[in-house]
Design a protein around this motif. Sequence first.
Motif, short mmCIF file in Angstrom:
data_model
loop_
_atom_site.label_atom_id
_atom_site.label_comp_id
_atom_site.label_asym_id
_atom_site.label_seq_id
_atom_site.Cartn_x
_atom_site.Cartn_y
_atom_site.Cartn_z
N SER A 54 -20.63 -6.66 16.40
CA SER A 54 -19.58 -5.84 17.03
C SER A 54 -18.69 -4.57 16.59
O SER A 54 -17.07 -3.98 17.24
CB SER A 54 -18.53 -7.00 17.45
N LEU A 55 -18.86 -4.29 15.42
CA LEU A 55 -17.91 -3.25 14.68
C LEU A 55 -18.49 -2.13 15.04
O LEU A 55 -19.59 -1.36 15.64
CB LEU A 55 -17.73 -3.81 12.88
N ALA A 56 -17.30 -0.86 15.01
CA ALA A 56 -17.80 0.62 14.89
C ALA A 56 -18.39 0.80 14.04
O ALA A 56 -18.64 -0.01 12.92
CB ALA A 56 -16.75 0.95 14.73
N VAL A 57 -18.97 1.82 14.41
CA VAL A 57 -20.15 2.76 13.70
C VAL A 57 -19.62 4.12 12.80
O VAL A 57 -19.96 4.68 13.80
CB VAL A 57 -21.57 2.23 13.41
N ALA A 58 -20.11 4.50 11.74
CA ALA A 58 -19.19 5.76 11.06
C ALA A 58 -20.63 6.65 11.25
O ALA A 58 -21.55 6.38 11.51
CB ALA A 58 -19.33 5.59 9.63
N GLY A 59 -19.72 7.53 12.29
CA GLY A 59 -20.65 8.79 12.60
C GLY A 59 -21.39 8.38 14.25
O GLY A 59 -22.49 9.27 14.49
N ARG A 60 -21.11 7.06 14.84
CA ARG A 60 -22.20 6.41 15.81
C ARG A 60 -21.83 6.23 16.93
O ARG A 60 -21.77 6.81 18.02
CB ARG A 60 -23.32 5.56 14.97
N GLY A 65 -24.19 6.22 10.16
CA GLY A 65 -24.70 4.50 10.22
C GLY A 65 -25.08 3.88 9.29
O GLY A 65 -25.56 2.61 9.61
N HIS A 66 -24.28 4.00 8.21
CA HIS A 66 -24.46 2.23 7.17
C HIS A 66 -22.69 1.86 6.83
O HIS A 66 -22.39 1.39 5.55
CB HIS A 66 -24.70 2.91 5.79
N VAL A 67 -21.95 2.43 7.45
CA VAL A 67 -20.90 1.90 7.92
C VAL A 67 -20.43 0.79 9.20
O VAL A 67 -20.11 1.77 9.27
CB VAL A 67 -19.35 3.01 7.40
N GLN A 68 -20.07 -0.35 8.78
CA GLN A 68 -19.50 -0.58 10.22
C GLN A 68 -18.26 -1.17 9.90
O GLN A 68 -18.22 -2.21 8.56
CB GLN A 68 -20.11 -1.76 9.91
N ALA A 69 -17.73 -0.68 10.67
CA ALA A 69 -15.81 -1.10 10.18
C ALA A 69 -14.41 -1.66 10.94
O ALA A 69 -15.16 -0.85 12.31
CB ALA A 69 -15.59 -0.31 9.46
N LYS A 70 -13.34 -2.07 10.81
CA LYS A 70 -12.61 -2.06 12.29
C LYS A 70 -11.87 -0.99 11.85
O LYS A 70 -10.92 -1.31 10.16
CB LYS A 70 -12.02 -2.76 12.35
N THR A 71 -11.33 0.53 12.38
CA THR A 71 -10.19 0.96 12.54
C THR A 71 -8.72 0.34 12.39
O THR A 71 -8.91 -0.63 13.21
CB THR A 71 -10.42 2.18 12.62
N GLY A 121 -14.68 -3.59 6.37
CA GLY A 121 -15.81 -3.65 6.94
C GLY A 121 -16.79 -3.64 6.06
O GLY A 121 -16.63 -4.02 4.56
N PHE A 122 -17.77 -3.31 6.17
CA PHE A 122 -19.12 -3.39 5.56
C PHE A 122 -20.23 -2.16 5.78
O PHE A 122 -19.97 -1.19 6.47
CB PHE A 122 -20.22 -4.52 6.59
N CYS A 123 -20.00 -1.85 3.88
CA CYS A 123 -20.26 -0.82 3.94
C CYS A 123 -22.17 -0.47 2.37
O CYS A 123 -22.21 -1.57 1.80
CB CYS A 123 -19.80 0.07 2.81
N GLU A 124 -23.25 -0.44 3.94
CA GLU A 124 -24.63 -0.36 3.11
C GLU A 124 -24.23 0.76 1.62
O GLU A 124 -24.64 1.75 2.33
CB GLU A 124 -25.43 0.18 3.58
N ALA A 125 -24.26 0.33 0.66
CA ALA A 125 -25.04 1.45 -0.35
C ALA A 125 -26.27 2.21 -0.76
O ALA A 125 -27.42 1.35 0.04
CB ALA A 125 -24.43 1.10 -2.05
N GLU A 183 -14.01 9.78 2.23
CA GLU A 183 -14.28 10.56 1.10
C GLU A 183 -14.67 8.84 -0.07
O GLU A 183 -15.07 9.35 -0.51
CB GLU A 183 -13.20 10.69 0.24
N MET A 184 -13.93 8.00 0.33
CA MET A 184 -14.02 6.50 -0.85
C MET A 184 -15.29 6.08 -0.16
O MET A 184 -16.20 5.63 -0.75
CB MET A 184 -13.28 5.51 -0.70
N LEU A 185 -15.07 6.28 1.38
CA LEU A 185 -17.28 5.21 1.32
C LEU A 185 -17.78 5.52 1.96
O LEU A 185 -19.12 6.12 1.57
CB LEU A 185 -16.48 4.66 3.25
#
Length: 536
Positions: free
Chosen positions: A452-458, A473-479, A490-494, A526-528
């Motif tokens: 259900s979360l927004a996805v970085a760049g997507r 594509g590797h950060v799922q988060a709520k702004t 949210g979640f970040c896949e390293a 930048e942090m993400l």
Amino acid sequence: MDHSERRRAASPAALIVALCALVLACSGGSGDMALAADPAAASRTDAPAPPPDANAPSRPDPRRGSWTGPLREIVGRWKGRARAESNGRVSASDIQVSVHVRALGSDGGGVELASLDPDTPHCPASNLKLVTTAAALVLLGPHQEFQTPVEWSADVRDGVLQGDLVLRAAGDPIVAVDGDARVEARLDPIADALRRAGVHRIAGRVVLDEGTFPDPGPGPGWPDPSQYWQEHCALAGGFSINAGVLQARVRPGHTGASAHVEVHPWPTGLVPRLGVTTKKGKLDVRVGATRTTLTVRGSIPPDVPIYLPDFSHPDPVTLFGEVLEDRLTRAGIRVDGGVVRERGVPGAEALLALRSPLDGVLVPINTHSRNSVADQLFLALGLAIEGAGTRDAGADATRRALRSLGVPLDGFHQVDGSGLSRDNRVSARQLTALLAGVFARGNETERLFRESLAVAGRRGTLAKRMVGTSAEGHVQAKTGWIRGVSAISGFCEAASGELLAFSILVSYPPSADGLNTRIFKPMEDEMLVALSEADR
């Protein structure tokens, strides 16, 4: 990022299955729930995993705190830029930044990687939607439904229903996942049931029993009234359709001709003032609704395919009633007494229940950040768990969910479901504990929440952020943003394949216009990006 694209193995907690009845029993909810379970859910609802202890010390790990220094350096550099950008009006001491990052181990707890003032409660803006949606999934289960009971006398004579048709408020926002406001047909099951019973006329009234839900109105700590016509200030109530939001559909004609204008949901109960011309130049369509009038006026260039502005209706219950009466009329069913609003109407025989899946509101809330959908869910959760569709009951329900997830409650305060109020408070550590707890649940609860979360760049509110970076594509988060607040959690896949839970909360002077776009969003991004590039 699609759930199927994750680079980690599923948590063992995802394999635990138990009866849905156990989930409901643990929730302490009332037996008469407007958000009602799918009857088949008992065979497939995932059981809650033991919640991680957010206060317990992590296992010895050389990575503990390893990201605190690098993230502190990023924060300090951007604070300096904020001073320069504001011509000295905002100093570093005026800006409060809290960051918390934890790796998610198999138990959902993991090691703490970064900790910058993580326990200070902030106004979280729309990051509070994470609490509202997680609470609904945890307390009710992923296969729940909104159910709006419809009752009648069952006394039909010569095609005429004797007495009233009664609907009991359940708080269902009745929205489409894709945001299309043409949802009027979602009320047609009522007319269908009446037609099957041979009814073509209701001798009494259609009664909307608002029960314990409050009259629709602004929440405490909301923006000033000049913003109430805007979509983000749409109101919540016991009944709603498209979450109380109107959408104009404006299509240009030939140059010089009138544009085609529709408004949905329709009818609105307001006097329409529609008039849009097609002409070259800039798009200039003004929309709004007052207690009496609906306005869509202006001009649209001929090369704009369609324009879809959203704006709030002044009363979602009135809007629901107008649409319902129209759908009955379209089906050939006349209502002699019209539509009325009451409370505490005596019970009658069940005719049907209007149903909407709970998972149908998660994307509108977390991907597209629709405030009134979140506020509807907050009130509905109060009814389902605490027996009252009020703000206080909704807050009691979410605190119950946080406790079950092992989230510390010191300093936490929630007054709405959306985060629009400035009175809400939550810390970065509490949000990562929430994320870890949902992760530990596994199975459908985790999947629906993350998807259900927004996805970085997507997708969603992150579609234009971190594009072309390692975070895409590797950060799922709520702004989240309101004046003086910027947030993302949210979640970040390293790069290592490890999943991280993160929260970044920023408070700054509300008068510092433009800093969110020029300073705080870039700082967060930048942090993400740095976290997404992390390796073990």
